[in-house]
Write an enzyme that holds these catalytic residues in place. Structure first.
Site, mmCIF file in Angstrom:
data_model
loop_
_atom_site.group_PDB
_atom_site.id
_atom_site.type_symbol
_atom_site.label_atom_id
_atom_site.label_comp_id
_atom_site.label_asym_id
_atom_site.label_seq_id
_atom_site.Cartn_x
_atom_site.Cartn_y
_atom_site.Cartn_z
ATOM 1 N N TYR A 253 -3.187 -3.298 3.685
ATOM 2 C CA TYR A 253 -1.791 -3.354 3.999
ATOM 3 C C TYR A 253 -1.281 -3.892 5.340
ATOM 4 O O TYR A 253 -0.257 -4.197 5.324
ATOM 5 C CB TYR A 253 -1.455 -1.694 3.963
ATOM 6 C CG TYR A 253 -1.292 -1.023 2.408
ATOM 7 C CD1 TYR A 253 -0.355 -1.309 1.674
ATOM 8 C CD2 TYR A 253 -2.582 -0.488 2.065
ATOM 9 C CE1 TYR A 253 -0.129 -0.804 0.624
ATOM 10 C CE2 TYR A 253 -2.446 0.076 0.601
ATOM 11 C CZ TYR A 253 -1.302 -0.386 -0.226
ATOM 12 O OH TYR A 253 -1.292 0.233 -1.415
ATOM 13 N N GLU B 263 -10.324 4.621 -1.796
ATOM 14 C CA GLU B 263 -10.225 4.883 -0.327
ATOM 15 C C GLU B 263 -10.848 6.261 0.281
ATOM 16 O O GLU B 263 -10.084 7.179 0.801
ATOM 17 C CB GLU B 263 -8.545 4.897 0.088
ATOM 18 C CG GLU B 263 -8.027 3.589 -0.385
ATOM 19 C CD GLU B 263 -6.437 3.371 -0.004
ATOM 20 O OE1 GLU B 263 -6.018 4.655 0.626
ATOM 21 O OE2 GLU B 263 -5.988 2.524 -0.114
ATOM 22 N N ARG C 236 -4.206 -1.670 -13.009
ATOM 23 C CA ARG C 236 -5.121 -0.701 -12.504
ATOM 24 C C ARG C 236 -4.284 0.524 -12.576
ATOM 25 O O ARG C 236 -3.343 0.832 -11.999
ATOM 26 C CB ARG C 236 -5.421 -1.221 -10.918
ATOM 27 C CG ARG C 236 -6.252 -0.354 -10.201
ATOM 28 C CD ARG C 236 -6.621 -0.475 -9.044
ATOM 29 N NE ARG C 236 -7.458 0.551 -8.099
ATOM 30 C CZ ARG C 236 -7.108 1.122 -7.115
ATOM 31 N NH1 ARG C 236 -6.179 0.598 -6.180
ATOM 32 N NH2 ARG C 236 -7.754 2.292 -6.617
ATOM 33 N N HIS D 48 -8.322 9.167 -7.428
ATOM 34 C CA HIS D 48 -7.499 8.814 -6.614
ATOM 35 C C HIS D 48 -6.802 9.927 -6.069
ATOM 36 O O HIS D 48 -5.633 10.365 -6.218
ATOM 37 C CB HIS D 48 -6.312 7.630 -7.335
ATOM 38 C CG HIS D 48 -5.791 6.905 -6.326
ATOM 39 N ND1 HIS D 48 -5.461 5.710 -6.444
ATOM 40 C CD2 HIS D 48 -4.990 7.376 -5.270
ATOM 41 C CE1 HIS D 48 -4.862 4.979 -5.753
ATOM 42 N NE2 HIS D 48 -4.348 6.051 -4.844
ATOM 43 N N GLU E 20 -5.199 -3.253 -3.973
ATOM 44 C CA GLU E 20 -3.843 -2.721 -3.736
ATOM 45 C C GLU E 20 -3.569 -3.559 -2.395
ATOM 46 O O GLU E 20 -4.139 -3.898 -1.486
ATOM 47 C CB GLU E 20 -3.928 -1.463 -2.999
ATOM 48 C CG GLU E 20 -4.005 -0.321 -3.972
ATOM 49 C CD GLU E 20 -3.895 1.002 -3.589
ATOM 50 O OE1 GLU E 20 -3.402 1.265 -2.507
ATOM 51 O OE2 GLU E 20 -4.766 1.933 -3.958
ATOM 52 N N ASN F 235 -8.548 -2.739 -0.581
ATOM 53 C CA ASN F 235 -7.014 -2.209 -0.274
ATOM 54 C C ASN F 235 -6.463 -2.613 0.949
ATOM 55 O O ASN F 235 -7.154 -2.326 1.987
ATOM 56 C CB ASN F 235 -6.882 -0.792 -0.366
ATOM 57 C CG ASN F 235 -6.988 -0.324 -1.688
ATOM 58 O OD1 ASN F 235 -7.405 -0.938 -2.715
ATOM 59 N ND2 ASN F 235 -6.905 0.914 -2.105
#
Ligand code: PNW
Length: 509
Positions: free
Chosen positions: A345, A201, A111, A156, A411, A343
């Site tokens: 985290y 995002e 990606r 991005h 991600e 994504n």
């Protein structure tokens, strides 16, 4: 169902107590083999990067400046030690080194993002930078020739400065301008690229860029700009998806989505109705903000609207003046995601916010406070509590809430700070755990997970943290002009995981 999966006997580690290993260099990756793990035969094993974070070449070959160039150069030292992405990994010149890393890992997918102002220096299609076009054509061709499928993000965080000068994401015109950039990219690369992410995002662009002002363009307009920016990003995404659908889908056959970041959230006290309600608001203001319009109603979550309205009344704003409404005359948002791009985290336990009524801001609207459970280790950056099973819970939530979409984890990663540790055993443990959680989501919860992209292929420019925070599977030595890339132990282990699962997969087809 089972026949479409490969049965794998994998190294499975029990629950790791990361907290106790944080300062223990002796700790090693211990594998037990008490679990059978399955992955779909065509599961995407990937890693991710983004243009501004790795490319460098910020002003070469006709590239126009982006808001991150401006933010780093003129942002009043908001970035760690005044650093910038001017050179970073220099992937603009060293792409073939990146390809070597990608091949070394045995990735099936990579990606990357395109720099809008490298392709279109002024942000609009009137002026195309042919050298930028040539660069991305080479990257994509090399990937395809190496049997690695590209997933391409159009945006991005790096808006062309020329567009920021006209109002950027706050301006309603940006949606049509983004659409024409998206069409240009579909037209130029869509014969080879089959997985597209329009925007990465939008939450981070809106909140960190326009509420907190800690990301480019550094706007601080609490409780106002973020909603407008999020709205225009969604409008731009929807237009681009409809363009693909009408003009390119039939001949190119790809899929298009929007990458949504979200923590997993659960009530601090599961028995408390207040904590439960706060958790609902927490998720609505992150995941829901962008996922509800695409997957559920075509509009923002009801609880988000009502919370903002309550605060707006207190503060004397008119109904709908802070959280805009989607116009019926524009392409609809509902259904404009061909898969769910997540994504993930970290996780939080949630209670009602401590932010007083009468304060204008997203936090006050949201009225929810996320706390880190003391049992969760924190890796590198303070916000990143490591909670692998939060991913499994979030995947189940996505399955149940959004009607069982195909999901790519676009991600996920683990950061390192301080002295470089090439034997990064904690990160190794993290990758083993997270992949086990994905396997459980697939096998036990029936979530349709299609792939996993580790963040990141390389150590790179970590936005406001500069080079002080490292997410790479490969270390990059930024002190040397050749920017040498060296695999961390976690890179070698990820390569091992991929090769084991891929070979098992092939045997079991
Ligand atoms: C993501 N936060 O951004 C981005 O997509 C990547 O570019 C970035 O390198 C990666 O996460 C690691 O940070 C985030 O402050 C940036 O909560 C900041 C936050 C979260 C995600």
């Amino acid at each position: 169902m089972l026949s479409s999966f490969a049965l794998l006997h994998v190294a499975c580690r029990g629950q790791i107590d990361y907290a106790n290993i944080t300062n223990s260099p002796e700790w090693n990756c211990i594998h037990t083999n008490d679990s059978e793990t399955m992955f779909p035969t065509n599961f995407a094993w990937g890693a991710a990067t983004s243009a501004y974070q790795i490319e460098g070449g910020w002003n070469v070959d006709d590239k126009g400046p982006s808001i991150w160039d401006t933010f780093c150069h003129e942002g009043g030292r908001l970035v760690f030690e005044g650093q910038s992405g001017d050179v970073t990994c220099n992937s603009y010149e060293l792409w073939e080194e990146d390809l070597r890393c990608i091949r070394q890992l045995g990735l099936t997918h990579y990606r990357l993002s395109l720099s809008w102002s490298r392709l279109l220096p002024e942000g609009i299609t009137r002026h195309v930078n042919q050298k930028g076009l040539r660069y991305y054509n080479k990257v994509i061709n090399d990937l395809v020739a190496s049997d690695v499928l590209p997933m391409v993000t159009l945006y991005h965080f790096d808006l062309p400065q020329a567009l920021q000068d006209q109002g950027g994401w706050k301006s309603p015109e940006i949606a049509a301008i983004f659409d024409s950039y998206a069409r240009f990219c579909f037209e130029s690369f869509g014969d080879r690229v089959k997985l597209w992410i329009t925007l990465n995002e939008p939450y981070v662009c809106a909140k960190l860029g326009h509420e907190d002002g800690i990301f480019a363009p550094g706007v601080k307009e609490p409780g106002m700009a973020a909603y407008l920016v999020g709205h225009n990003m969604l409008r731009g995404h929807a237009r681009a998806w409809h363009s693909y659908n009408v003009l390119y889908r039939a001949k190119q056959g790809g899929s298009v989505s929007l990458a949504i970041n979200s923590d997993w959230a659960e009530p601090l006290d599961p028995a408390s109705p207040d904590d439960t309600a706060a958790t609902e608001r927490y998720l609505a203001f992150t995941l829901g903000w962008f996922a509800w319009p695409l997957f559920v109603t075509g509009d923002y979550p009801e609880v988000m609207r009502s919370s903002i309205e309550v605060r707006s009344k207190e503060l004397g704003y008119q109904e709908g003046s802070r959280l805009p409404r989607f116009s019926k005359d524009e392409p609809s948002l509902l259904g404009t995601a061909d898969f769910f791009a997540l994504n993930y985290y970290t996780s939080r336990r949630v209670k009602p916010g401590e932010c007083c009524p009468g304060v204008l801001g997203l936090k006050s609207d949201q009225d929810a406070e996320g706390v880190v459970d003391p049992s969760w280790p924190v890796c590198g950056v303070s916000w990143l509590a490591v909670v692998p099973d939060g991913l499994r819970k979030l995947l189940k939530y996505i399955k149940d809430t959004f009607n069982n979409p195909a999901v790519y984890i676009t991600e996920n990663g683990f950061s390192q700070v301080g002295p470089v540790d090439m034997e990064d055993v904690q990160r190794c443990g993290f990758y083993h755990d997270i992949i086990q959680e994905i396997a459980r989501a697939l096998r036990e919860d029936g979530v349709d997970v299609r792939g996993y992209f580790a963040w990141s292929l390389l150590d790179n420019f970590e936005w406001a943290d500069g080079f002080s925070v490292r997410f790479g599977l490969f270390h990059v030595d930024f002190s040397r002009p050749e920017r040498p890339r060296t695999a961390y132990r976690s890179g070698r282990e990820y390569a091992g995981i991929i090769s084991k699962y891929r070979s098992q997969t092939m045997v079991n087809i």
